[in-house]
Design an enzyme around this catalytic site. Sequence first.
Site, PDB file in Angstrom:
ATOM      1  N   LYS A 173      35.334  44.210  33.560  1.00 21.78           N
ATOM      2  CA  LYS A 173      34.794  42.937  33.052  1.00 21.78           C
ATOM      3  C   LYS A 173      33.909  42.266  34.090  1.00 21.78           C
ATOM      4  O   LYS A 173      34.004  42.559  35.294  1.00 21.78           O
ATOM      5  CB  LYS A 173      35.911  41.975  32.640  1.00 21.78           C
ATOM      6  CG  LYS A 173      36.926  41.613  33.743  1.00 21.78           C
ATOM      7  CD  LYS A 173      36.588  40.416  34.603  1.00 21.78           C
ATOM      8  CE  LYS A 173      37.707  40.041  35.559  1.00 21.78           C
ATOM      9  NZ  LYS A 173      37.303  39.243  36.717  1.00 21.78           N
ATOM     10  N   ASP A 194      44.508  37.952  33.856  1.00 21.89           N
ATOM     11  CA  ASP A 194      43.387  38.570  33.135  1.00 21.89           C
ATOM     12  C   ASP A 194      43.847  39.602  32.097  1.00 21.89           C
ATOM     13  O   ASP A 194      43.024  40.107  31.341  1.00 21.89           O
ATOM     14  CB  ASP A 194      42.449  39.293  34.114  1.00 21.89           C
ATOM     15  CG  ASP A 194      41.541  38.329  34.860  1.00 21.89           C
ATOM     16  OD1 ASP A 194      41.366  37.193  34.397  1.00 21.89           O
ATOM     17  OD2 ASP A 194      41.012  38.735  35.915  1.00 21.89           O
TER      18      ASP A 194
HETATM   19  O1  C5P Z   1      47.576  36.509  37.722  1.00 19.34           O
HETATM   20  P1  C5P Z   1      47.153  37.405  38.839  1.00 19.34           P
HETATM   21  O2  C5P Z   1      48.279  38.258  39.360  1.00 19.34           O
HETATM   22  O3  C5P Z   1      45.945  38.199  38.550  1.00 19.34           O
HETATM   23  O4  C5P Z   1      46.740  36.429  40.018  1.00 19.34           O
HETATM   24  C1  C5P Z   1      46.664  36.836  41.368  1.00 19.34           C
HETATM   25  C2  C5P Z   1      46.691  35.598  42.252  1.00 19.34           C
HETATM   26  O5  C5P Z   1      45.504  34.814  42.059  1.00 19.34           O
HETATM   27  C3  C5P Z   1      47.834  34.648  41.943  1.00 19.34           C
HETATM   28  O6  C5P Z   1      48.976  34.973  42.680  1.00 19.34           O
HETATM   29  C4  C5P Z   1      47.277  33.295  42.345  1.00 19.34           C
HETATM   30  O7  C5P Z   1      47.385  33.130  43.734  1.00 19.34           O
HETATM   31  C5  C5P Z   1      45.793  33.439  42.049  1.00 19.34           C
HETATM   32  N1  C5P Z   1      45.423  32.857  40.723  1.00 19.34           N
HETATM   33  C6  C5P Z   1      45.375  31.476  40.582  1.00 19.34           C
HETATM   34  N2  C5P Z   1      45.028  30.944  39.373  1.00 19.34           N
HETATM   35  C7  C5P Z   1      44.695  31.728  38.330  1.00 19.34           C
HETATM   36  C8  C5P Z   1      44.720  33.140  38.461  1.00 19.34           C
HETATM   37  C9  C5P Z   1      45.096  33.666  39.686  1.00 19.34           C
HETATM   38  O8  C5P Z   1      45.659  30.732  41.524  1.00 19.34           O
HETATM   39  N3  C5P Z   1      44.349  31.171  37.167  1.00 19.34           N
END
Ligand code: C5P
Length: 292
Positions: free
Chosen positions: A17, A142
């Site tokens: 993406k 995502d």
């Molecule tokens: O959800 P995901 O595991 O992809 O996110 C990785 C890191 O990115 C999270 O631990 C967080 O620190 C940060 N994040 C965030 N806000 C979001 C998505 C991700 O702070 N909306």
Amino acid sequence: MRIEQADDRITVHAPAKLNLYLDVLSRRTDGYHELDTVIQAIDIYDRLDLIPTDRGVHLNCSLPDLPTDERNIVHRAAESILERADAKCGVEITLTKRIPVGGGLGGGSSDAAATLVGMNRLLDLRLPRHEIADLAAHLGSDVPFFLSDGAARCRGRGERVEPIEGAAQFEYVVVWPGIPCSTAEVYQAFGFGLTPQNHGASFVAGALVSNDPGQLAAGRFNRLEEVVYRLHPELTELKRALEQSPLRGVGVTGSGSCLFGLVDPASAGEDIEKQIHQATGLTVYRARGLGQ
Ligand code: C5P
């Protein structure tokens, strides 16, 4: 995602993406950030081959550096759906990576979504769509987007997905600088200063619907971009180089490190891709936006 099914196995092609727009609205009490983002799936794919087994999860991966246990989101996705469905069977997954890891192209999230949908079908687990969406949201911000592909506006942590119907499928050039970026590290370094001028998410979604490349290039925005350049100053030079090319609306996808730009429909994407590869020596992809 594209799914090919034979009698005893399933192959899922999991797309990458681009974030055509990404604003960070606030910091939430759960440690995440509230987002407003326009995401476009593109035709660069990882491949997952799934075979049923008697029990458990076994993952093989084409990249020797990637873990194949619970540290890999594909493994966690497979475990979570077997548990939710209370299944008495297992799966062997072979993951062939083509999407760079740590590039902001969503490869891991897409692989996880492909695992959920592929296993639900292969093992006849019969979990309804809302259960799959719930598992997806728990796996990563995502992951829910990749259940529907195409283009979508995503809010909340990213898990509230509104598909953009009738989005034009533009061509993009994507450059992998070879430096992985940690999403957690980028969000940690992010601070709310003055909001940089931008046209908003509706403007970008509108450009997709009205098939207006000029509007799309003008609206492309990523609030995390400044942080990515601060953490990796060499990417600023790459951005300057790409801005000298015929690409339009050049910038970072997600939390980096890949940069991309829009190919004007009147130009030859193949030539631009070649020129950028020759000038930078980096891995360069030409990709088209996917429809729903
Ligand atoms: O959800 P995901 O595991 O992809 O996110 C990785 C890191 O990115 C999270 O631990 C967080 O620190 C940060 N994040 C965030 N806000 C979001 C998505 C991700 O702070 N909306």
